[in-house]
Design a protein around this motif. Structure first.
Motif, PDB file in Angstrom:
ATOM      1  N   LYS A  71      75.367  92.896 -72.723  1.00 17.91           N
ATOM      2  CA  LYS A  71      76.244  91.993 -71.979  1.00 17.91           C
ATOM      3  C   LYS A  71      77.298  92.739 -71.173  1.00 17.91           C
ATOM      4  N   GLU A  72      77.799  93.829 -71.728  1.00 18.75           N
ATOM      5  CA  GLU A  72      78.924  94.503 -71.074  1.00 18.75           C
ATOM      6  C   GLU A  72      78.514  95.494 -69.998  1.00 18.75           C
ATOM      7  N   ARG A  73      77.230  95.772 -69.855  1.00 20.78           N
ATOM      8  CA  ARG A  73      76.795  96.853 -68.967  1.00 20.78           C
ATOM      9  C   ARG A  73      75.784  96.350 -67.948  1.00 20.78           C
ATOM     10  N   PHE A  74      76.018  96.731 -66.687  1.00 22.74           N
ATOM     11  CA  PHE A  74      75.135  96.301 -65.594  1.00 22.74           C
ATOM     12  C   PHE A  74      74.898  97.513 -64.713  1.00 22.74           C
ATOM     13  N   SER A  75      73.660  97.930 -64.614  1.00 22.48           N
ATOM     14  CA  SER A  75      73.323  99.151 -63.888  1.00 22.48           C
ATOM     15  C   SER A  75      72.641  98.832 -62.568  1.00 22.48           C
ATOM     16  N   LEU A  76      72.992  99.586 -61.563  1.00 22.72           N
ATOM     17  CA  LEU A  76      72.350  99.493 -60.256  1.00 22.72           C
ATOM     18  C   LEU A  76      71.527 100.755 -60.064  1.00 22.72           C
ATOM     19  N   ILE A  77      70.269 100.581 -59.652  1.00 22.82           N
ATOM     20  CA  ILE A  77      69.350 101.707 -59.519  1.00 22.82           C
ATOM     21  C   ILE A  77      68.837 101.786 -58.086  1.00 22.82           C
ATOM     22  N   LEU A  78      68.951 102.967 -57.520  1.00 26.87           N
ATOM     23  CA  LEU A  78      68.342 103.249 -56.234  1.00 26.87           C
ATOM     24  C   LEU A  78      67.099 104.077 -56.541  1.00 26.87           C
ATOM     25  N   GLU A  79      65.931 103.477 -56.392  1.00 29.36           N
ATOM     26  CA  GLU A  79      64.698 104.128 -56.831  1.00 29.36           C
ATOM     27  C   GLU A  79      64.423 105.413 -56.043  1.00 29.36           C
ATOM     28  N   SER A  80      64.707 105.387 -54.764  1.00 31.88           N
ATOM     29  CA  SER A  80      64.500 106.560 -53.907  1.00 31.88           C
ATOM     30  C   SER A  80      65.583 106.499 -52.821  1.00 31.88           C
ATOM     31  N   ALA A  81      66.662 107.194 -53.068  1.00 34.71           N
ATOM     32  CA  ALA A  81      67.830 107.054 -52.193  1.00 34.71           C
ATOM     33  C   ALA A  81      67.512 107.448 -50.756  1.00 34.71           C
TER      34      ALA A  81
END
Lengths: 114, 113
Positions: A71-81
């Motif tokens: 609940k407290e953590r939200f990650s953003l991922i750039l698969e191939s910047a």
């Protein structure tokens, strides 16, 4: 005191790298958001999550994915910047419901992709 | 769908002068209205908000905003600005039935001595 923290203030990555931006909030909020901020374009919503393991696309999700395992953590991922992902990234959280709750923002991560 | 238009991208003023930052919105449903401020190298923080009741709302540092339903506006005003008010200001709306906000493009207020 309400707190939203982001893992890095400044980040430099190379084109093609996989990039993780982490956001943690300590307010037990249900909703979490990822925005990117570019001069003259304001804040644009990338993804948001209204519960653990739930996510919805925002206005500009292409090239991004997200993960919310706790609940407290939200990650953003750039698969191939890519260079056009150079920007300021802002995380925010808010309570759920229709009470007109404001969003609480982290300090931002300024990402440069070379 | 809803949208927010901040009519001025940059507003330069001299210290102690009055200022108005303009915000118009469009929405097919009822909305709540917010102004956020972003100081250099920081995230956004809430300045003030309108939910219901009196159409004039005030912040603790002297800003005020008035909700005008007929003109769909929520302009931000301060009668006398300080150097420390230099920041970017964002107007935002949220649908009363949803949890997502829509932000304007921001207005950079620069207060000069």
């Amino acid at each position: 005191d309400v707190k939203v923290t982001q893992s890095s203030r400044y980040l430099v990555k190379r084109t093609g790298e996989k990039v993780f931006l982490e956001c943690v909030q300590d307010m037990d909020h249900e909703n979490m958001f990822w925005y990117r901020q570019d001069p003259g374009l304001g804040l644009r919503l990338i993804y948001f999550s209204y519960d653990v393991k739930m996510k919805e696309k925002g206005d500009i999700p292409e090239g991004y994915s997200v993960s919310r395992e706790k609940k407290e953590r939200f990650s953003l991922i750039l698969e191939s910047a890519s260079t056009n992902q150079t920007s300021m990234y802002l995380c925010a959280s808010s309570p759920s419901g229709t009470g007109g709750y404001e969003q609480f923002f982290g300090p931002g991560t300024r990402l440069t992709v070379l | 769908a809803q949208s927010v238009t901040q009519l001025d991208s940059q507003v330069p003023v001299f210290e102690e002068a009055p200022v108005e930052l303009r915000c118009n919105y469009s929405s097919s449903v009822s909305v709540y209205l917010f102004w956020y401020v972003q100081y250099p190298n920081q995230g956004l923080q809430l300045l003030l908000k309108y939910l219901s009741g009196s159409t004039l709302v005030e912040s603790i540092n002297g800003f005020e905003a008035e909700f005008n339903k007929s003109q769909t506006s929520f302009h931000l005003r301060k009668p006398s600005v300080h150097i420390s008010d230099t920041a970017e200001y964002f107007c935002a709306v949220i649908d009363t039935n949803a949890g997502k906000s829509t932000f304007g493009d921001g207005t950079t207020l620069t207060v000069k001595p």
